[in-house]
Design an enzyme around this catalytic site. Structure first.
Site, mmCIF file in Angstrom:
data_model
loop_
_atom_site.group_PDB
_atom_site.id
_atom_site.type_symbol
_atom_site.label_atom_id
_atom_site.label_comp_id
_atom_site.label_asym_id
_atom_site.label_seq_id
_atom_site.Cartn_x
_atom_site.Cartn_y
_atom_site.Cartn_z
ATOM 1 N N GLY A 54 0.836 -1.201 0.000
ATOM 2 C CA GLY A 54 0.000 0.000 0.000
ATOM 3 C C GLY A 54 0.868 1.246 0.000
ATOM 4 O O GLY A 54 2.079 1.166 0.234
ATOM 5 N N CYS A 81 5.359 -6.098 1.594
ATOM 6 C CA CYS A 81 5.671 -4.669 1.517
ATOM 7 C C CYS A 81 5.013 -3.919 2.686
ATOM 8 O O CYS A 81 5.415 -4.100 3.822
ATOM 9 C CB CYS A 81 5.259 -4.104 0.160
ATOM 10 N N TYR A 82 3.981 -3.097 2.449
ATOM 11 C CA TYR A 82 3.325 -2.408 3.560
ATOM 12 C C TYR A 82 2.812 -3.426 4.580
ATOM 13 O O TYR A 82 2.888 -3.205 5.801
ATOM 14 C CB TYR A 82 2.179 -1.542 3.059
ATOM 15 N N HIS A 171 8.051 -7.892 -3.534
ATOM 16 C CA HIS A 171 6.769 -8.352 -4.081
ATOM 17 C C HIS A 171 6.947 -9.698 -4.774
ATOM 18 O O HIS A 171 7.337 -9.760 -5.941
ATOM 19 C CB HIS A 171 6.215 -7.318 -5.070
ATOM 20 N N GLU A 173 4.692 -11.596 -5.858
ATOM 21 C CA GLU A 173 3.620 -11.839 -6.821
ATOM 22 C C GLU A 173 3.941 -11.387 -8.236
ATOM 23 O O GLU A 173 3.287 -11.818 -9.200
ATOM 24 C CB GLU A 173 2.319 -11.164 -6.351
ATOM 25 N N ASP A 229 -15.849 -13.604 -21.568
ATOM 26 C CA ASP A 229 -16.648 -13.599 -20.340
ATOM 27 C C ASP A 229 -18.108 -13.922 -20.599
ATOM 28 O O ASP A 229 -18.690 -14.800 -19.961
ATOM 29 C CB ASP A 229 -16.515 -12.245 -19.636
ATOM 30 N N LYS A 368 -9.696 -13.740 -15.259
ATOM 31 C CA LYS A 368 -9.805 -14.019 -16.684
ATOM 32 C C LYS A 368 -9.213 -15.378 -17.057
ATOM 33 O O LYS A 368 -9.818 -16.128 -17.829
ATOM 34 C CB LYS A 368 -9.113 -12.908 -17.481
#
Length: 512
Positions: A54, A81-82, A171, A173, A229, A368
């Protein structure tokens, strides 16, 4: 089903964290950290909690916090992180601002890992991670130990295995962090005890049963765009309620070559009521003389509503309206309510007079890539499942300037040649999105013995993981040469082909 809870502190990678967890076959949801309470977390029943990054500093006056009781739930927790700094701060450690030459890090950073730590077992001790922080943990809480550091940051990761608490300043991710997915997997399976019970075949069975129970014998209406979708939503609803479903496919004449026929070929064979509205003339007449891209978008959106409501009115009473809303839409809206109506480009807005009981969003928990996986599990053709992102206004915003029937036809043919060549060569498998743009630039050319004054076509192809950033694709010159020649020889009105070598940022993927 086992569940992980991701508490969002406003980090730019919150969706990406969730996608990575799902890739490990563990179900998760992203909830606003500001709304987290002891009761709400207990009700969710997570096997693990992840705290996102954040923009705030934990020592700031209005910095977001967590209820202290959450740290006493006995649930494993990973701070990123945050989230890492917040965990240290609330458990008695110290976080401080980094000086100009002290612990401030941005971008790819050499990081030294303790390979004995749970998160890093089996990984090389020297690794590259993605950093983005101006604060750092200068003193750890009692019972914690350092498990990674960098040349600038003394605490790049920490752990308290006894409590199942782990923190990483970087991070994991993002793809820029080497072995980041392995680190997340170690937390999920090693600390949280995940078993990997999130699979699409189970989702199909559960979703079909729930839809049948909810809908009963009532009618369902779906605006079908032919995109991934809405197509997967239609297939899922067809399996659940069959002929109680009516799909309205508004063909505005701005689709790619033969795409309308392909959509009809697939869905006219399903157990549902398929209505194709050929409204090409109507849309093109409204677009005549319009050059501004935003004006084109608004005209197409409004016209879609008018066509859709005219067809819906013929059906009489409609009990449920279905939408192809997916989980990123839910996260970005900040709403967990299924009753919120969003103006998706494939719906364009809901006609006021359509009387419906509720909105069905059967894909609202899926990303997705999971939607594509679901489509395959239900046997949809790859041409639909792998359909690239396509703007709601269609080719109208890939024709720069005024849209005419002749320009659309030329772009459809040129785009088809480009896409077919990439797919036949095998190059397409490494490209995230590729398409052609008919520019509004005309130039002099020579074809045969005659002078031409025709349009310039731009080819666009990018590689990307998440479409938030993208790099222009390095297509071999020989292939581009062949494509250019094929387009100019076979598509009337185009005498020059250029290739866009601009990444995102500074450009966007689409031109308009």
């Amino acid at each position: 089903m086992q569940k992980v809870l991701i508490l969002d502190f406003g980090g730019q990678y919150n969706q990406l964290i969730a996608r990575r967890v799902r890739e490990c076959h563990v179900y998760c949801e992203v909830h606003p950290a500001a709304k987290a309470t002891l009761d709400s977390v207990r009700a969710y029943g997570p096997i693990g909690i992840i705290l996102t990054g954040g923009p705030n500093s934990v020592y700031g006056e209005n910095a977001p916090r967590l209820p202290q009781a959450l740290f006493n739930l006995g649930v494993p927790m990973l701070g990123i992180c945050y989230g890492c700094q917040l965990m240290a701060h609330q458990l008695g450690g110290t976080v401080q601002e980094a000086g100009e030459q002290d612990a401030r890090e941005y971008g790819r950073t050499p990081t030294y890992l303790d390979s004995d730590s749970l998160l890093f077992q089996g990984l090389p001790e020297e690794n590259i991670t993605w950093m983005s922080h101006g604060d750092f943990v200068s003193r750890l809480p009692e019972g914690f130990s350092v498990t990674a550091h960098t040349d600038a940051c003394p605490v790049a990761a920490f752990a308290c295995p006894e409590r199942g608490f782990y923190g990483v300043q970087f991070h994991p991710e993002v793809s820029h962090t080497n072995h980041g997915l392995a680190m997340l997997r170690s937390f999920l399976y090693g600390a949280c005890g995940a078993t990997g019970d999130w699979v699409m075949e189970d989702y199909v069975t559960t979703a079909v049963r729930q839809l049948r129970e909810k809908v009963g014998q009532q009618k369902v209406l779906l605006a079908l765009s032919g995109g991934v979708d809405s197509s997967v939503a239609a297939a899922l609803l067809s399996r659940a309620v069959g002929s109680q479903l009516t799909c309205i496919f508004v063909d505005h004449g701005l689709l790619r070559k033969d795409e309308g026929d392909q959509v009809e070929a697939v869905f006219s064979k399903m157990d549902l009521n398929f209505i194709r509205v050929n409204a090409q003339d109507r849309f093109l007449s409204r677009l005549a003389g319009v050059e501004d891209p935003e004006a084109k978008r608004k005209i197409i959106g409004e016209e879609f509503i008018r066509v859709f409501e005219a067809e819906a009115k013929k059906l009489g009473k409609v009990d449920y309206l279905a939408q192809g809303t997916i989980y990123p839409d839910v996260i970005e809206s900040g709403s967990g309510s299924a009753a919120v109506i969003k103006s998706h480009h494939n719906v364009g807005g809901l006609p006021d007079h359509v009387d419906f009981r509720e909105i069905l969003e059967p894909l609202r928990l899926l990303f997705k890539d999971e939607v594509r996986e679901l489509g395959r599990a239900m046997g949809l053709p790859e041409a639909l499942v792998n359909r690239q992102p396509f703007p709601g206004p269609g080719l109208a915003i890939r024709v720069i300037g005024e849209v005419t029937r002749e320009k659309i036809a030329a772009l459809q043919d040129a785009d088809a040649i480009f896409r077919a060549a990439l797919e036949k060569s095998g190059v397409s498998k490494d490209i995230g999105q590729y398409f052609a743009v008919l520019t509004n630039t005309r130039s002099v050319g020579v074809m045969g013995d005659g002078r031409t004054y025709d349009y310039t076509l731009a080819l666009r192809a990018v590689t990307t993981d998440d479409f938030m950033t993208a790099k222009w694709a390095r297509i071999p010159y020989e292939l581009l040469d062949a494509i250019s020649g094929d387009i100019i020889n076979h598509v009337k009105g185009i005498n020059r082909v250029v290739y866009d070598i601009t990444s995102k940022p500074p450009a966007t993927i689409e031109w308009e």
